[in-house]
Design a protein around this motif. Structure first.
Motif, PDB file in Angstrom:
ATOM      1  N   LEU A 199      -7.816   6.603 -41.566  1.00 12.79           N
ATOM      2  CA  LEU A 199      -8.206   7.670 -40.394  1.00 12.79           C
ATOM      3  C   LEU A 199      -7.631   9.013 -40.910  1.00 12.79           C
ATOM      4  O   LEU A 199      -8.459  10.015 -40.695  1.00 12.79           O
ATOM      5  CB  LEU A 199      -7.452   7.302 -39.198  1.00 12.79           C
ATOM      6  CG  LEU A 199      -8.321   5.825 -38.273  1.00 12.79           C
ATOM      7  CD1 LEU A 199      -7.473   5.467 -37.186  1.00 12.79           C
ATOM      8  CD2 LEU A 199      -9.779   6.348 -38.371  1.00 12.79           C
ATOM      9  N   LEU A 200      -6.533   9.113 -41.227  1.00 15.78           N
ATOM     10  CA  LEU A 200      -5.754  10.577 -41.443  1.00 15.78           C
ATOM     11  C   LEU A 200      -6.347  11.023 -42.812  1.00 15.78           C
ATOM     12  O   LEU A 200      -6.981  12.492 -42.731  1.00 15.78           O
ATOM     13  CB  LEU A 200      -4.406  10.473 -41.960  1.00 15.78           C
ATOM     14  CG  LEU A 200      -3.502  11.610 -41.710  1.00 15.78           C
ATOM     15  CD1 LEU A 200      -3.697  12.337 -40.209  1.00 15.78           C
ATOM     16  CD2 LEU A 200      -1.951  11.537 -41.927  1.00 15.78           C
ATOM     17  N   LEU A 201      -6.560  10.332 -43.668  1.00 17.24           N
ATOM     18  CA  LEU A 201      -7.617  10.924 -44.942  1.00 17.24           C
ATOM     19  C   LEU A 201      -8.716  11.411 -44.551  1.00 17.24           C
ATOM     20  O   LEU A 201      -9.206  12.450 -45.106  1.00 17.24           O
ATOM     21  CB  LEU A 201      -7.409   9.649 -46.114  1.00 17.24           C
ATOM     22  CG  LEU A 201      -6.142   9.505 -46.707  1.00 17.24           C
ATOM     23  CD1 LEU A 201      -6.320   8.271 -47.624  1.00 17.24           C
ATOM     24  CD2 LEU A 201      -5.525  10.768 -47.613  1.00 17.24           C
ATOM     25  N   TYR A 202      -9.538  10.346 -43.747  1.00 13.96           N
ATOM     26  CA  TYR A 202     -10.870  10.853 -43.399  1.00 13.96           C
ATOM     27  C   TYR A 202     -10.802  12.282 -42.535  1.00 13.96           C
ATOM     28  O   TYR A 202     -11.635  13.105 -42.843  1.00 13.96           O
ATOM     29  CB  TYR A 202     -11.515   9.713 -42.489  1.00 13.96           C
ATOM     30  CG  TYR A 202     -12.893  10.178 -42.004  1.00 13.96           C
ATOM     31  CD1 TYR A 202     -13.935   9.931 -42.515  1.00 13.96           C
ATOM     32  CD2 TYR A 202     -12.937  10.786 -40.539  1.00 13.96           C
ATOM     33  CE1 TYR A 202     -15.264  10.216 -42.030  1.00 13.96           C
ATOM     34  CE2 TYR A 202     -14.041  11.006 -40.116  1.00 13.96           C
ATOM     35  CZ  TYR A 202     -15.356  10.987 -40.802  1.00 13.96           C
ATOM     36  OH  TYR A 202     -16.557  11.226 -40.318  1.00 13.96           O
ATOM     37  N   GLU A 203      -9.913  12.389 -41.681  1.00 13.19           N
ATOM     38  CA  GLU A 203      -9.863  13.838 -40.976  1.00 13.19           C
ATOM     39  C   GLU A 203      -9.311  14.728 -41.779  1.00 13.19           C
ATOM     40  O   GLU A 203      -9.596  15.872 -41.620  1.00 13.19           O
ATOM     41  CB  GLU A 203      -8.767  13.345 -40.091  1.00 13.19           C
ATOM     42  CG  GLU A 203      -9.334  12.601 -38.750  1.00 13.19           C
ATOM     43  CD  GLU A 203     -10.692  13.167 -37.921  1.00 13.19           C
ATOM     44  OE1 GLU A 203     -10.699  14.260 -37.947  1.00 13.19           O
ATOM     45  OE2 GLU A 203     -11.499  12.374 -37.880  1.00 13.19           O
ATOM     46  N   ARG A 204      -8.684  14.677 -42.801  1.00 16.05           N
ATOM     47  CA  ARG A 204      -8.208  15.627 -43.795  1.00 16.05           C
ATOM     48  C   ARG A 204      -9.331  15.970 -44.686  1.00 16.05           C
ATOM     49  O   ARG A 204      -9.368  17.253 -44.884  1.00 16.05           O
ATOM     50  CB  ARG A 204      -6.853  15.183 -44.733  1.00 16.05           C
ATOM     51  CG  ARG A 204      -5.584  15.156 -43.963  1.00 16.05           C
ATOM     52  CD  ARG A 204      -4.536  14.688 -45.014  1.00 16.05           C
ATOM     53  NE  ARG A 204      -4.442  15.390 -46.187  1.00 16.05           N
ATOM     54  CZ  ARG A 204      -3.608  16.539 -46.342  1.00 16.05           C
ATOM     55  NH1 ARG A 204      -2.841  16.953 -45.398  1.00 16.05           N
ATOM     56  NH2 ARG A 204      -3.566  16.939 -47.680  1.00 16.05           N
ATOM     57  N   GLU A 205     -10.192  15.054 -44.997  1.00 12.17           N
ATOM     58  CA  GLU A 205     -11.333  15.697 -45.646  1.00 12.17           C
ATOM     59  C   GLU A 205     -12.388  16.531 -44.777  1.00 12.17           C
ATOM     60  O   GLU A 205     -12.766  17.485 -45.150  1.00 12.17           O
ATOM     61  CB  GLU A 205     -12.247  14.363 -46.021  1.00 12.17           C
ATOM     62  CG  GLU A 205     -11.576  13.797 -47.438  1.00 12.17           C
ATOM     63  CD  GLU A 205     -11.644  14.549 -48.546  1.00 12.17           C
ATOM     64  OE1 GLU A 205     -12.486  15.349 -48.933  1.00 12.17           O
ATOM     65  OE2 GLU A 205     -10.517  14.558 -49.394  1.00 12.17           O
ATOM     66  N   HIS A 206     -12.354  16.071 -43.525  1.00 14.75           N
ATOM     67  CA  HIS A 206     -13.112  16.921 -42.548  1.00 14.75           C
ATOM     68  C   HIS A 206     -12.524  18.381 -42.323  1.00 14.75           C
ATOM     69  O   HIS A 206     -13.299  19.348 -42.073  1.00 14.75           O
ATOM     70  CB  HIS A 206     -13.109  16.153 -41.023  1.00 14.75           C
ATOM     71  CG  HIS A 206     -13.773  16.864 -40.037  1.00 14.75           C
ATOM     72  ND1 HIS A 206     -15.105  17.127 -40.130  1.00 14.75           N
ATOM     73  CD2 HIS A 206     -13.459  17.367 -39.129  1.00 14.75           C
ATOM     74  CE1 HIS A 206     -15.495  17.644 -38.896  1.00 14.75           C
ATOM     75  NE2 HIS A 206     -14.352  17.891 -38.277  1.00 14.75           N
TER      76      HIS A 206
END
Length: 218
Positions: A199-206
């Motif tokens: 979830l954190l990696l996804y949000e960092r990409e965003h």
């Protein structure tokens, strides 16, 4: 909400764990009382660790939320990194104490002998085996809340204490006995870490994309 769910879930976990320890401990060499008492100490100490980590994460929440709203994504990233580093330092220090000098902690709650000490040391070393991952999970949950992702934050807060812990607590003791109750800790921590990382990696990409768009518009 994230912090409330975490604290509420801890209560459920403690109730379930106590019942399982009494049930499976009664049929072991330790009896029902030793696992209950020793693991109670582990739970109390773990609560202190979680409270410290929640303090760090909650302290960064307004900083992250304000700068996210102001589209200052560079500062959001920096605040997240500082929170993660601080929480991991504390978590790793706690891990070293729990693994290499657990009796120093146990003795703070009173000294015993024989089977009690044996189980207490085992409880610290097994149940808190993956406690270095706890800091990452805690910060990730509060970060998601700060950037306006309450559902993901709530899921992450529930993942370790309820979603992963409860099934593991019901399954593992049937194969490993009272020791299986202790292994639910690292199993739940490991699975919750993988979820929080995703979830954190996804949000960092965003966040990177949003930062790139703002830089382009500027």
């Amino acid at each position: 909400l994230s912090s409330f769910i975490t604290q509420f879930a801890i209560t459920i976990v403690m109730a379930l764990t106590n019942n399982l320890l009494a049930l499976y401990g009664a049929s072991s060499i330790y009896g029902a009382e030793i696992p209950l008492t020793a693991t109670g100490i582990v739970m109390k100490v773990n609560q202190i660790l979680i409270a410290i980590l929640l303090g760090i994460a909650t302290g960064t929440q307004p900083i992250i939320g304000f700068n996210y709203g102001a589209k200052n994504f560079k500062r959001v990233k920096k605040a997240l990194e500082i929170a993660l580093i601080a929480s991991e330092i504390i978590s790793v220090l706690a891990f070293l104490i729990f693994q290499f000098t657990p009796m120093a902690v146990v003795s703070l709650f009173g000294s015993e002998e024989g089977l009690y000490n044996e189980f207490a040391v085992m409880a610290f070393r097994i149940f808190l085996l993956l406690c270095p991952l706890t800091g990452f999970q805690t910060v990730a949950a509060v970060y998601l809340q700060a950037v306006g992702k309450p559902v993901k934050s709530a899921i992450l807060s529930l993942s370790r204490q309820i979603i992963f812990f409860v099934p593991a607590a019901l399954i593992l003791p049937t194969f490993l006995g009272v020791e299986g109750v202790l292994w639910t800790g690292p199993v739940a921590d490991g699975l919750a870490f993988l979820l929080s990382l995703a979830l954190l990696l996804y949000e960092r990409e965003h966040l990177k994309k949003s930062h790139a768009m703002e830089s382009g518009n500027a």
